[in-house]
Scaffold this active site. Structure first.
Site, PDB file in Angstrom:
ATOM      1  N   SER A 149       0.854  -1.230  -0.154  1.00  0.00           N
ATOM      2  CA  SER A 149      -0.199  -0.049   0.044  1.00  0.00           C
ATOM      3  C   SER A 149       0.852   1.189   0.027  1.00  0.00           C
ATOM      4  CB  SER A 149      -0.975  -0.087   1.267  1.00  0.00           C
ATOM      5  OG  SER A 149      -1.662   1.133   1.340  1.00  0.00           O
ATOM      6  N   TRP A 196       2.654   1.508  -3.447  1.00  0.00           N
ATOM      7  CA  TRP A 196       1.321   1.875  -4.416  1.00  0.00           C
ATOM      8  C   TRP A 196       1.287   3.648  -4.538  1.00  0.00           C
ATOM      9  CZ3 TRP A 196      -2.893   5.418  -3.817  1.00  0.00           C
ATOM     10  CH2 TRP A 196      -3.920   5.294  -4.614  1.00  0.00           C
ATOM     11  N   HIS A 197       1.679   4.033  -3.512  1.00  0.00           N
ATOM     12  CA  HIS A 197       1.550   5.586  -3.310  1.00  0.00           C
ATOM     13  C   HIS A 197       2.602   6.230  -4.061  1.00  0.00           C
ATOM     14  CE1 HIS A 197      -1.234   4.969  -0.115  1.00  0.00           C
ATOM     15  NE2 HIS A 197      -1.933   6.156  -0.160  1.00  0.00           N
ATOM     16  N   GLY A 198       3.694   5.745  -4.080  1.00  0.00           N
ATOM     17  CA  GLY A 198       4.681   6.538  -4.915  1.00  0.00           C
ATOM     18  C   GLY A 198       6.043   5.592  -4.986  1.00  0.00           C
ATOM     19  N   PHE A 221      -0.279  10.145  -7.854  1.00  0.00           N
ATOM     20  CA  PHE A 221      -0.371   8.717  -7.324  1.00  0.00           C
ATOM     21  C   PHE A 221      -1.220   7.991  -8.327  1.00  0.00           C
ATOM     22  CE2 PHE A 221      -0.171  10.261  -2.885  1.00  0.00           C
ATOM     23  CZ  PHE A 221       1.295  10.262  -2.788  1.00  0.00           C
TER      24      PHE A 221
END
Length: 477
Positions: free
Chosen positions: A322, A325-327, A477
């Site tokens: 997770s 996933w953001h960056g 994102f």
């Protein structure tokens, strides 16, 4: 085209009027119009990436049909993995290739094998993480026979590309949104009124709260080496309210716009800063992403079944993924890892489902415990947000270290900026409004709603004029 721009303020009313007065006769005309509008909206960012969106849409649409019609498991797996490979492959190339190339080069350099990585000169397509996850969940649900494939390409394309949620969510499910898309919508004045209220409150969160806090958070983080302990603490708190106001404000606007068109999107935030533990926080923060990873990663890995060791492994996997996933930065991985560490005691003690109901305070001893639980959870979240905001892990540790070692708690920074102490009052008022709105659809509905709405509009105009930060954080994102 930002939701908080004057261009969009012209765009949305035009789309609304055309939708209900020109294209409302049939479901097909409604959906066809919305898909054209959505593609135009996306092309305003960069028309070249429209082809990537179209390709991802057609891949999932075609493979979904092939998975359903295939009678042999071998063929079903072929189409399933082809779709996943294509979608995740594009996401990996555009978002993560340069990160992995540089990280590998740094690792080789550390062991005495210097190298020059081959980097791609590409920009990240806006919203790619969101519409990719729309398509992935659709294909996965078809493969596991939870839903049937959608044969109408316009309906499916609208599910993936619907403009209010296209660039920053919420991450919708085919089981929820497609049935709505397949029905003709009729105008509902009460729903539209709720939508207007929700849009305005979303703008308040974004323009009044997030953008004002961003002015200070950015200045403090950019000059953290010269800041004292109080300023650094305030910087972390301001960023916490910036990212909440920014992202939940976008989600509110997306949900409100959808009500104008007769559609209901998934709720994405449920007052997360009033959580009493980290497990509750993640049930209330970015709900569509948390539930996505729960359903499509955590549960397939075994979820809470099996030994405690496997449960711990699964928790760390979903939190780290997770974060990633953001960056494409180790700071996001560290942020995910820290939240996994926060979650671990609840998992091991079996208390992760303790706080299901919304928190309430009364004049009793238990409320004191609730208050300090909320304060502690918020403080831990702020500490983790430092890693999310910092450019490098080294800076994050340096920032935190300075909080605990400087020891100076004077108003060093606030006295030199506009809205100095007024910003603290603004945040406090926002917290009170949020607390009193926990059981409402949106905070400015109900008695005297038009008066509240007028006050919110004045605040948007007054503070929005001076805001230095305009973009939405989650667009990256």
């Amino acid at each position: 085209m930002f939701f908080n721009s004057l261009t969009f303020a012209v765009f949305l009313p035009i789309v609304f009027l055309l939708y209900w007065f020109v294209f409302s006769k049939t479901k097909s005309s409604q959906n066809a119009f919305l898909i054209v509008v959505s593609y135009y909206f996306y092309s305003c960012w960069d028309w070249r990436f429209l082809f990537l969106l179209l390709f991802s849409t057609l891949i999932c649409y075609f493979t979904g049909i092939q998975i359903e019609k295939s009678t042999k498991e071998r063929d079903r797996k072929f189409w399933f993995w082809s779709s996943l490979t294509a979608n995740i492959g594009f996401l990996a190339i555009f978002k993560y290739y340069n990160f992995f190339a540089v990280s590998l080069a740094d690792a080789l350099s550390n062991i005495g094998l210097p190298s020059s990585p081959l980097l791609l000169n590409v920009i990240l397509p806006v919203g790619i993480s969101f519409y990719t996850f729309h398509g992935l969940s659709y294909v996965i649900d078809i493969y596991y026979k939870r839903i049937n494939s959608e044969k109408n390409v316009i309906d499916y394309a609208l599910f993936v590309s619907y403009f209010p949620l296209l660039v920053a969510g919420p991450i919708e499910r085919a089981t929820h949104l497609l049935p709505e898309i397949k029905l003709k919508r009729s105008f509902d004045f009460e729903k539209a009124k709720e939508g207007v209220y929700q849009i305005i409150w979303g703008l308040v969160k974004k323009v009044v709260v997030a953008d004002t806090c961003a002015t200070y958070a950015n200045a403090i983080f950019d000059n953290y080496t010269s800041m004292n302990s109080l300023s650094l603490i305030l910087g972390a708190v301001y960023f916490a309210f910036q990212i909440y106001g920014d992202f939940s404000g976008y989600s509110d606007m997306a949900l409100g716009m959808s009500k104008l068109f007769g559609l209901d999107l998934l709720r994405n935030f449920n007052y997360p800063y009033f959580s009493r533990d980290i497990a509750e926080f993640w049930r209330r923060w970015h709900i569509s992403l948390s539930s996505w990873f729960r359903d499509y990663l955590y549960i397939p890995l075994g979820g809470s079944r099996g030994s405690k060791l496997k449960q711990v492994r699964n928790v760390f996997i979903i939190f780290v993924v997770s974060g990633f996933w953001h960056g494409a930065n180790w700071t996001f991985v560290a942020w995910g890892f820290i939240n996994a560490m926060y979650f671990l005691p609840s998992l091991l003690l079996g208390t992760n489902r303790n706080n299901i109901e919304t928190a309430e305070l009364h004049w009793d001893f238990n409320s004191i415990k609730v208050f300090f639980s909320i304060l502690a959870t918020f403080s831990l979240s702020c500490l983790a947000w430092i890693f999310f905001r910092a450019n490098t892990i080294h800076i994050a540790f340096d920032y935190i270290g300075k909080i605990f070692t400087d020891g100076t708690f004077t108003s060093q920074f606030l006295q030199n900026q506009r809205y100095s102490y007024e910003l603290l009052l603004l945040v406090l008022v926002f917290v009170v409004v949020e607390w009193n709105s926990r059981f409402k659809i949106e905070p400015i509905s109900g008695k005297y709603s038009w008066l509240k709405m007028s006050f919110c509009l004045l605040a948007i105009i007054a503070l929005g004029t001076y805001a230095d930060y305009k973009e939405f954080i989650y667009f990256q994102f």
